[in-house]
Design an enzyme around this catalytic site. Structure first.
Site, mmCIF file in Angstrom:
data_model
loop_
_atom_site.group_PDB
_atom_site.id
_atom_site.type_symbol
_atom_site.label_atom_id
_atom_site.label_comp_id
_atom_site.label_asym_id
_atom_site.label_seq_id
_atom_site.Cartn_x
_atom_site.Cartn_y
_atom_site.Cartn_z
ATOM 1 N N LYS A 270 0.738 -1.289 0.024
ATOM 2 C CA LYS A 270 0.063 0.059 0.013
ATOM 3 C C LYS A 270 0.952 1.203 0.036
ATOM 4 C CE LYS A 270 -2.046 -1.784 3.547
ATOM 5 N NZ LYS A 270 -1.489 -3.356 3.260
ATOM 6 N N ASP B 296 9.867 -6.251 -5.311
ATOM 7 C CA ASP B 296 9.113 -6.993 -4.211
ATOM 8 C C ASP B 296 9.281 -8.308 -4.297
ATOM 9 O OD1 ASP B 296 6.530 -7.902 -2.805
ATOM 10 O OD2 ASP B 296 6.230 -5.870 -2.722
ATOM 11 N N ARG C 276 10.961 0.112 8.927
ATOM 12 C CA ARG C 276 11.516 -0.473 10.155
ATOM 13 C C ARG C 276 13.050 -0.448 10.159
ATOM 14 N NH1 ARG C 276 7.052 0.425 11.283
ATOM 15 N NH2 ARG C 276 5.541 -1.232 12.229
ATOM 16 N N ASP D 283 13.285 7.533 9.542
ATOM 17 C CA ASP D 283 12.077 7.860 10.136
ATOM 18 C C ASP D 283 12.455 6.732 11.293
ATOM 19 O OD1 ASP D 283 9.552 8.934 11.260
ATOM 20 O OD2 ASP D 283 8.455 7.361 10.547
ATOM 21 N N GLU E 84 15.806 1.868 17.968
ATOM 22 C CA GLU E 84 14.905 3.260 18.383
ATOM 23 C C GLU E 84 14.118 2.700 19.664
ATOM 24 O OE1 GLU E 84 12.379 3.187 14.754
ATOM 25 O OE2 GLU E 84 10.678 2.649 16.392
HETATM 26 P P1 NAI Z 1 1.978 -3.783 2.777
HETATM 27 O O1 NAI Z 1 1.871 -5.261 3.604
HETATM 28 O O2 NAI Z 1 0.769 -3.412 2.103
HETATM 29 O O3 NAI Z 1 3.150 -3.894 1.719
HETATM 30 C C1 NAI Z 1 4.391 -4.538 2.133
HETATM 31 C C2 NAI Z 1 4.863 -5.022 0.829
HETATM 32 O O4 NAI Z 1 6.303 -5.590 1.209
HETATM 33 C C3 NAI Z 1 4.438 -6.045 0.096
HETATM 34 O O5 NAI Z 1 4.066 -5.851 -1.140
HETATM 35 C C4 NAI Z 1 5.050 -7.687 0.297
HETATM 36 O O6 NAI Z 1 4.980 -8.436 -0.660
HETATM 37 C C5 NAI Z 1 6.352 -6.623 0.400
HETATM 38 N N1 NAI Z 1 7.612 -7.692 0.823
HETATM 39 C C6 NAI Z 1 7.162 -8.785 1.790
HETATM 40 N N2 NAI Z 1 8.420 -9.400 2.072
HETATM 41 C C7 NAI Z 1 9.494 -8.804 1.194
HETATM 42 C C8 NAI Z 1 10.503 -9.071 0.849
HETATM 43 N N3 NAI Z 1 11.289 -10.087 1.530
HETATM 44 N N4 NAI Z 1 11.280 -8.234 0.070
HETATM 45 C C9 NAI Z 1 10.634 -7.164 -0.550
HETATM 46 N N5 NAI Z 1 9.207 -6.837 -0.384
HETATM 47 C C10 NAI Z 1 8.481 -7.764 0.379
HETATM 48 O O7 NAI Z 1 2.461 -2.902 4.038
HETATM 49 P P2 NAI Z 1 2.236 -1.249 3.941
HETATM 50 O O8 NAI Z 1 1.217 -0.959 4.619
HETATM 51 O O9 NAI Z 1 2.808 -0.780 2.693
HETATM 52 O O10 NAI Z 1 3.551 -0.851 5.173
HETATM 53 C C11 NAI Z 1 5.010 -1.265 4.754
HETATM 54 C C12 NAI Z 1 5.873 -1.086 5.916
HETATM 55 O O11 NAI Z 1 5.804 0.211 6.499
HETATM 56 C C13 NAI Z 1 5.201 -1.766 7.283
HETATM 57 O O12 NAI Z 1 5.389 -3.431 7.320
HETATM 58 C C14 NAI Z 1 5.590 -1.278 8.405
HETATM 59 O O13 NAI Z 1 6.984 -1.617 8.902
HETATM 60 C C15 NAI Z 1 6.122 0.273 7.714
HETATM 61 N N6 NAI Z 1 5.279 1.378 8.517
HETATM 62 C C16 NAI Z 1 5.723 2.460 8.887
HETATM 63 C C17 NAI Z 1 5.193 3.372 9.720
HETATM 64 C C18 NAI Z 1 5.777 4.718 10.173
HETATM 65 O O14 NAI Z 1 5.144 5.602 10.727
HETATM 66 N N7 NAI Z 1 7.438 4.785 9.859
HETATM 67 C C19 NAI Z 1 3.756 3.440 9.441
HETATM 68 C C20 NAI Z 1 3.059 2.305 8.911
HETATM 69 C C21 NAI Z 1 3.757 1.257 8.314
#
Ligand code: NAI
Length: 344
Positions: free
Chosen positions: A153, A173, A230, A254, A259
Site C-alpha cells: 500500500k 518486491d 522499520r 524515520d 529506536e
Molecule cells: P503492505 O503489506 O501493504 O506492503 C508490504 C510489501 O512488502 C508487500 O507488497 C510485500 O509483498 C512486500 N514484501 C514482503 N516481503 C518482502 C521481501 N522479502 N522483499 C521485498 N518486499 C517484500 O505494507 P504497507 O502498509 O505498505 O507498509 C509497509 C511497511 O511500512 C510496514 O511493514 C511497516 O513496517 C512500515 N510502516 C511504517 C510506519 C511509520 O510510521 N514509519 C507506519 C506504517 C507502516
C-alpha cells in the site's frame, strides 16, 4: 472488555476515548512500554493494546496468557515486535493493516525533499538572518531514478508520488503485483541504477539488514536512502560506513534499529549512549525523525476506529480475517485464515 493500553501518548487518548466510550470498552492507559518487566500490569485485562516499540516476545506472550489476556490489539500495521508463533493457539493478534498509507508515503517524500533541498539547514539559517546559499545545492528529482523496495500500500503510493515528480520508478518486491503498473527489477539492478532508494517492505527474518555492506557496495555513488519502514532493514554500521566513504550521499530515517528505548521520548537533557545514532544525527546529510511518518489526524482517527472495532469484533466473536494476524501470515503457506476465517 477491559483493555490495558501500553505506551500511551497524549495524542492517542482523544480518539481512543471517543470510540471506546461508544463501544462500552474500558481502557486503562499505561505510559510505560509493554515488556518482560511491565507485563504484570496487564494481569486481569482481556486485551492489551500495543504500539511499535512494545515487546511481545515468547516470555511476555506466556505471561499475558497466564494473566488471562486473550487479545493483542496492535494499533499499527507492522507486527514484527510480536512473537506470533508464541501467541498462536493462545492469544489472538490483531492489527490495523491500513490507516493512512498516504501519511507514510507523504512523509517519505517530505524527508527526501528536505534532505535534497537542504530545507532543514535553510530554516536554521534564515532564523539567524543568514541568507547565504552556500552549501544548499540540491538536485532535480525530475528525471532521476527511484528504487522502491516493497510495493504494498505505502510503496505504491510513494511510487505514484515519485512519478508525479517525473522520476523513473524501479520496483522490487518478493511478490510482484501485476496490477501495480510498475517496472519490477531484481535487487542488484535496483541498487545499481537508483539515485534514491526508499524502503517499504516489512521487517522479517528475510529482510533484516537487507541494506548491508554488500548492498551498499552495489549502489550508485551519491544514492539517497529513505527508510520509513522499520529500522532493522538497515545495518546501521553499513549505512554509516557507506556515508563515510561517499557511496551513500544522504539518508532519511524515520526508523532506527535501536529506536525502542529512545523514540517518542524527550532526551534533550540527557547524554545519549547510542553512539551510532549520535553519529548519524551529527552528519549533515542525515535526517532522523522519531517514527512519526504515521502521525496525521486522519491516520490517528483511523487507528483508533479500527483498533476499537477489532476489540468489539473479538468480544462478540465476529471474524475479522483482514485484521487478524498469526505466524503463517506473510509466509503464504498453510493459511488457516483463508480456510476457516480465523487464525486458530
Ligand atoms: P503492505 O503489506 O501493504 O506492503 C508490504 C510489501 O512488502 C508487500 O507488497 C510485500 O509483498 C512486500 N514484501 C514482503 N516481503 C518482502 C521481501 N522479502 N522483499 C521485498 N518486499 C517484500 O505494507 P504497507 O502498509 O505498505 O507498509 C509497509 C511497511 O511500512 C510496514 O511493514 C511497516 O513496517 C512500515 N510502516 C511504517 C510506519 C511509520 O510510521 N514509519 C507506519 C506504517 C507502516
Amino acid at each position: 472488555m477491559k483493555v490495558a493500553f501500553f505506551d500511551a501518548k497524549p495524542y492517542d487518548k482523544p480518539g481512543f476515548d471517543h470510540y471506546a466510550q461508544e463501544a462500552g470498552i474500558e481502557i486503562k492507559y499505561f505510559e510505560t512500554h509493554l515488556n518482560e518487566d511491565t507485563v504484570s500490569l496487564a494481569a486481569g485485562y482481556d486485551c492489551v493494546c500495543v504500539f511499535v516499540n512494545d515487546t511481545v516476545n515468547a516470555a511476555v506472550a506466556e505471561s499475558l496468557y497466564q494473566g488471562g489476556t486473550r487479545m493483542i490489539a496492535l494499533r499499527c500495521a507492522g507486527f514484527n515486535n510480536v512473537d506470533t508463533r508464541a501467541c498462536f493457539g493462545k492469544i489472538h493478534v490483531f492489527r490495523v493493516p491500513v490507516y493512512s498509507p498516504y501519511a507514510v508515503a507523504e512523509h517519505a517524500m517530505a524527508l527526501l525533499l528536505t534532505i535534497n533541498r537542504k530545507i532543514h539547514k535553510a530554516y536554521n539559517r534564515t532564523r539567524e538572518f543568514n541568507f547565504s546559499l552556500a552549501g544548499l545545492t540540491g538536485f532535480d528529482l525530475h528525471g532521476k531514478t527511484v528504487g522502491v523496495i516493497g510495493t504494498g500500500k505505502i510503496g505504491r503510493i510513494f511510487a505514484d508520488i515519485c512519478k508525479g515528480f517525473g522520476m523513473n520508478v524501479l520496483a522490487y518486491d518478493k511478490f510482484h503485483n501485476p496490477d501495480a503498473g510498475l517496472n519490477y527489477v531484481d535487487l542488484p539492478e535496483l541498487f545499481a541504477k537508483a539515485d534514491v532508494i526508499s524502503l517499504h517492505c516489512p521487517l522479517t527474518e528475510e529482510t533484516h539488514h537487507m541494506i548491508d555492506d554488500a548492498a551498499v557496495e552495489q549502489m550508485k555513488k551519491g544514492v539517497v536512502i529513505v527508510n520509513t519502514s522499520r529500522g532493522g532493514l538497515i545495518d546501521t554500521e553499513s549505512l554509516i560506513n557507506g556515508i563515510k566513504v561517499g557511496i551513500v550521499g544522504a539518508a532519511c530515517l524515520d526508523v532506527y534499529e535501536e529506536e525502542g528505548d529512545l523514540f517518542y521520548e524527550d532526551f534533550s537533557g540527557s547524554v545519549i549512549q547510542d553512539d551510532k545514532l549520535v553519529r548519524l544525527i551529527a552528519m549533515p546529510n542525515v535526517i532522523v525523525t522519531s517514527h512519526q511518518a504515521f502521525l496525521t489526524k486522519e491516520a490517528l482517527d483511523n487507528i483508533a476506529h479500527t483498533t476499537v472495532d477489532n476489540m468489539v469484533k473479538f468480544e462478540k466473536g465476529i471474524e475479522s480475517p483482514e485484521t487478524e494476524v498469526c505466524y503463517h501470515c506473510g509466509r503464504q503457506t498453510d493459511c488457516r485464515k483463508e480456510r476457516h476465517k480465523k487464525c486458530f
